[in-house]
Motif scaffolding. Structure first.
Motif, PDB file in Angstrom:
ATOM      1  N   ASP A 237       3.783   0.300  11.959  1.00  0.00           N
ATOM      2  CA  ASP A 237       3.069   1.013  10.904  1.00  0.00           C
ATOM      3  C   ASP A 237       4.096   1.571   9.922  1.00  0.00           C
ATOM      4  OD1 ASP A 237       0.173   1.606  10.427  1.00  0.00           O
ATOM      5  OD2 ASP A 237       1.053   3.568  10.028  1.00  0.00           O
ATOM      6  N   VAL A 238       4.022   1.102   8.689  1.00  0.00           N
ATOM      7  CA  VAL A 238       5.142   1.324   7.766  1.00  0.00           C
ATOM      8  C   VAL A 238       4.816   2.324   6.660  1.00  0.00           C
ATOM      9  CG1 VAL A 238       6.378  -0.817   8.203  1.00  0.00           C
ATOM     10  CG2 VAL A 238       4.462  -0.832   6.635  1.00  0.00           C
ATOM     11  N   GLY A 239       4.495   3.532   7.069  1.00  0.00           N
ATOM     12  CA  GLY A 239       4.320   4.595   6.089  1.00  0.00           C
ATOM     13  C   GLY A 239       2.955   5.237   6.184  1.00  0.00           C
TER      14      GLY A 239
ATOM     15  N   ILE B 279      12.539   3.186   9.912  1.00  0.00           N
ATOM     16  CA  ILE B 279      12.546   3.789   8.579  1.00  0.00           C
ATOM     17  C   ILE B 279      11.979   2.788   7.580  1.00  0.00           C
ATOM     18  CG2 ILE B 279      14.032   4.680   6.731  1.00  0.00           C
ATOM     19  CD1 ILE B 279      13.772   6.553   9.213  1.00  0.00           C
ATOM     20  N   LYS B 280      11.093   3.288   6.727  1.00  0.00           N
ATOM     21  CA  LYS B 280      10.504   2.465   5.665  1.00  0.00           C
ATOM     22  C   LYS B 280      11.071   2.941   4.333  1.00  0.00           C
ATOM     23  CE  LYS B 280       7.311   0.145   3.206  1.00  0.00           C
ATOM     24  NZ  LYS B 280       5.918   0.589   3.180  1.00  0.00           N
ATOM     25  N   VAL B 281      11.598   1.999   3.574  1.00  0.00           N
ATOM     26  CA  VAL B 281      12.118   2.356   2.250  1.00  0.00           C
ATOM     27  C   VAL B 281      11.365   1.556   1.192  1.00  0.00           C
ATOM     28  CG1 VAL B 281      14.020   0.665   2.364  1.00  0.00           C
ATOM     29  CG2 VAL B 281      14.171   2.598   0.792  1.00  0.00           C
TER      30      VAL B 281
ATOM     31  N   CYS C  26       3.295  -6.604  11.698  1.00  0.00           N
ATOM     32  CA  CYS C  26       4.498  -5.831  11.355  1.00  0.00           C
ATOM     33  C   CYS C  26       4.349  -5.005  10.081  1.00  0.00           C
ATOM     34  CB  CYS C  26       5.703  -6.757  11.187  1.00  0.00           C
ATOM     35  SG  CYS C  26       6.093  -7.677  12.666  1.00  0.00           S
ATOM     36  N   HIS C  27       3.167  -5.014   9.487  1.00  0.00           N
ATOM     37  CA  HIS C  27       3.002  -4.193   8.281  1.00  0.00           C
ATOM     38  C   HIS C  27       1.567  -3.679   8.201  1.00  0.00           C
ATOM     39  CE1 HIS C  27       4.494  -3.212   4.046  1.00  0.00           C
ATOM     40  NE2 HIS C  27       3.270  -2.715   4.108  1.00  0.00           N
ATOM     41  N   THR C  28       1.342  -2.522   8.804  1.00  0.00           N
ATOM     42  CA  THR C  28       0.031  -1.881   8.679  1.00  0.00           C
ATOM     43  C   THR C  28       0.212  -0.453   8.169  1.00  0.00           C
ATOM     44  OG1 THR C  28       0.005  -0.902  10.908  1.00  0.00           O
ATOM     45  CG2 THR C  28      -0.819  -3.159  10.700  1.00  0.00           C
ATOM     46  N   HIS C  29      -0.922   0.109   7.711  1.00  0.00           N
ATOM     47  CA  HIS C  29      -1.017   1.555   7.448  1.00  0.00           C
ATOM     48  C   HIS C  29      -2.292   1.988   8.164  1.00  0.00           C
ATOM     49  CE1 HIS C  29       2.164   1.302   4.415  1.00  0.00           C
ATOM     50  NE2 HIS C  29       1.587   0.179   4.038  1.00  0.00           N
ATOM     51  N   ILE C  30      -2.151   2.206   9.448  1.00  0.00           N
ATOM     52  CA  ILE C  30      -3.327   2.315  10.312  1.00  0.00           C
ATOM     53  C   ILE C  30      -4.044   3.655  10.158  1.00  0.00           C
ATOM     54  CG2 ILE C  30      -2.217   3.233  12.382  1.00  0.00           C
ATOM     55  CD1 ILE C  30      -3.712   0.855  13.877  1.00  0.00           C
TER      56      ILE C  30
ATOM     57  N   THR D 155       0.474  -7.727   7.347  1.00  0.00           N
ATOM     58  CA  THR D 155      -0.679  -7.919   6.472  1.00  0.00           C
ATOM     59  C   THR D 155      -0.904  -6.842   5.419  1.00  0.00           C
ATOM     60  OG1 THR D 155      -2.123  -6.719   7.989  1.00  0.00           O
ATOM     61  CG2 THR D 155      -1.927  -9.112   8.305  1.00  0.00           C
ATOM     62  N   ASP D 156      -0.349  -5.637   5.632  1.00  0.00           N
ATOM     63  CA  ASP D 156      -0.703  -4.474   4.803  1.00  0.00           C
ATOM     64  C   ASP D 156      -2.137  -4.020   5.068  1.00  0.00           C
ATOM     65  OD1 ASP D 156       0.233  -2.471   3.206  1.00  0.00           O
ATOM     66  OD2 ASP D 156       0.343  -3.633   1.357  1.00  0.00           O
ATOM     67  N   ALA D 157      -2.589  -4.203   6.306  1.00  0.00           N
ATOM     68  CA  ALA D 157      -3.925  -3.712   6.679  1.00  0.00           C
ATOM     69  C   ALA D 157      -4.026  -2.243   6.290  1.00  0.00           C
ATOM     70  CB  ALA D 157      -4.145  -3.865   8.182  1.00  0.00           C
TER      71      ALA D 157
ATOM     72  N   MET E 189       0.859  -1.191   0.000  1.00  0.00           N
ATOM     73  CA  MET E 189       0.000   0.000   0.000  1.00  0.00           C
ATOM     74  C   MET E 189       0.892   1.236   0.000  1.00  0.00           C
ATOM     75  SD  MET E 189      -3.348   0.709   0.521  1.00  0.00           S
ATOM     76  CE  MET E 189      -4.345   2.102   0.964  1.00  0.00           C
ATOM     77  N   GLN E 190       0.546   2.199  -0.723  1.00  0.00           N
ATOM     78  CA  GLN E 190       1.331   3.403  -0.658  1.00  0.00           C
ATOM     79  C   GLN E 190       0.507   4.628  -0.964  1.00  0.00           C
ATOM     80  OE1 GLN E 190       4.571   2.231   0.056  1.00  0.00           O
ATOM     81  NE2 GLN E 190       4.350   4.111   1.164  1.00  0.00           N
TER      82      GLN E 190
HETATM   83 ZN   LIG Z   1       2.282  -1.379   2.762  1.00  0.00          ZN
END
Ligand SMILES: [Zn+2]
Length: 447
Positions: A141-143, A219-221, A97-101, A352-354, A1-2
């Motif tokens: 939360d990665v971004g 940091i998210k790259v 370990c991978h959400t965009h809440i 999950t990329d929630a 997700m971005q």
């Molecule tokens: Zn993502």
């Protein structure tokens, strides 16, 4: 997700941020919220020891303040508030370990053109509550746009908002025209926002510092192209090895871990060689990538559930055809490669990329991981001990043990026999405070 939603009100927003930064403490992840009961004893038919994989029968967990005090056979704890959960299994709080809440699925164009980061900021607390009530007591939360993730993290830590403990990345850092940028629109369309777009080693190092200055925990790259954005080929690398090395060097110098978004095999290999702490998505990872990840101890965070949601909902969400073509290319391959990585013994953490799917549905991924070859206990470890290790919090969370945070969830039955029970947790405690299932289960003070 971005697909970060853009805003146009930089001035007022920036002023608000400066005030928030002035008031915020530097490390707030473990600041305590509502005051927990002084002493609580939680009992269920089973307690899962995630480190040994054993189910402990007739056990109880004694919680003092925000920490676990003892785990042992059932016994009276005079003066403690007793919580009896019956035929349930107690597990440590789950970790994604991978959400965009700060965002939720919605109409593609509406999200880009009609919503600002302020819209995100006022709604994000709802996603945080849903995530916690689903049993996820910590998320990485990665971004997020405009440091909304950091403001949300701080509000939760202050006890103003209900949600999981958040480790926040701030702005995802990526190349011009890449997955962290907004592509596919008129060159005259411009958004005034904080941006994670950076090219070349110096700019990249500066973006790392800006994120840290505003409170990022990691940091998210963006190391390769992505799916839910309109740039070209999904697998293409988007940073050189030197650029990635500079980013990792800078982040690690400040004591921050690095999560790399990477779908394509070449970008995955570069990210691992550069020393990132996790490769997220890892959809098209090849044998060499798996070998490298094992050799370097790099975690893979493979979001193997959300393909189902995207392919079921893309018309309603009005994703452009280009995006759906990309999803069709990577979704199934990612599951096949997940199986290979599991068989090869790569380190796996649950993510999950929630935001691609509704927050609170995070646990639906367990069944996909099991379908793709992971034993139930391994899928649960990915979301507990392994996730905690990836986050650098192995001594604080990830298992039920004396001295660790009192983060407990209960599954209604035995999740080793049926991981889908984790989709319906009946009880959630975070840091000694009960957020779900307490009213019915509390039986009073022990004599
Ligand atoms: Zn993502």
């Amino acid at each position: 997700m971005q697909r970060f939603d853009m805003g146009t009100r930089r001035c007022s927003w920036a002023a608000g941020l400066a005030l928030a930064a002035a008031l915020a403490l530097p490390v707030v992840v473990f600041t305590q919220e509502p005051t927990p009961q002084p002493l609580t004893v939680v009992r269920a038919a089973r307690v899962l020891d995630v480190t040994t994989g054993q189910l402990l029968y007739n056990y109880q967990v004694v919680v003092e303040g925000d920490l676990v005090k003892a785990v042992g056979p059932r016994a009276a704890v005079p003066g403690a508030t007793a919580v009896e959960l019956g035929d349930a299994t107690l597990l440590p709080g789950l970790i994604d370990c991978h959400t965009h809440i700060t965002q939720d699925p919605g109409d593609y164009y509406d999200q880009i053109f009609r919503r600002s980061p302020i819209d995100l900021a006022v709604a994000a607390h709802r996603y945080a509550r849903r995530t916690l009530e689903a049993g996820f007591t910590t998320v990485r939360d990665v971004g997020a746009a405009e440091f909304v993730d950091i403001a949300l993290r701080n509000a939760i830590a202050r006890g103003e908002v209900v949600g999981p403990r958040i480790l926040a990345a701030g702005l995802a850092i990526g190349a011009t025209g890449g997955h962290a940028d907004l592509s596919g629109f008129s060159p005259y369309l411009k958004f005034e926002t904080f941006s994670g777009v950076a090219d070349g080693e110096d700019e990249i190092r500066r973006k790392v510092r800006i994120n840290i200055k505003h409170g990022a925990d990691l940091i998210k790259v963006v190391a390769t192209a992505g799916v839910l954005s309109e740039e070209e080929s999904v697998g293409a690398p988007q940073y050189t090895l030197d650029e990635l090395r500079a980013l990792v060097d800078e982040a690690h110098m400040w004591g921050k871990k690095v999560a790399a978004h990477a779908h394509g095999a070449e970008g995955i290999r570069r990210a691992i060689e550069a020393g990132v702490d996790s490769v997220d998505h890892a959809s098209l990872i090849d044998d060499e990538g798996i070998r490298l990840a094992r050799a370097r101890g790099t975690y893979l965070v493979m979001d193997v559930y959300n393909d189902d949601y995207i392919l079921a909902e893309y018309r309603r969400l009005r994703y452009p055809e280009k995006i759906i073509e990309k999803e069709r290319k990577v979704g199934q391959l990612q599951r096949e490669n997940f199986r290979k990585a599991v068989q090869a013994g790569a380190k796996m953490a649950f993510g999950t990329d929630a935001a691609v799917f509704p927050h609170g549905w995070n646990a639906r991924q367990f069944a996909k991981m099991v379908e793709a070859g992971q034993a139930p206990i391994e899928a649960i470890r990915a979301a507990t001990v392994h996730a905690a290790d990836l986050l650098g919090l192995g001594d604080r969370i990830g298992s039920i043990a004396p001295g660790k945070a009192a983060d407990l969830v209960a599954a209604p039955g035995n999740p080793l026999a049926d991981v889908t029970l984790l989709e319906r947790v009946s009880f959630v405690m975070k840091g000694g405070v009960i957020y779900k299932g307490g009213a019915a289960a509390r039986t009073g003070i022990e004599p």
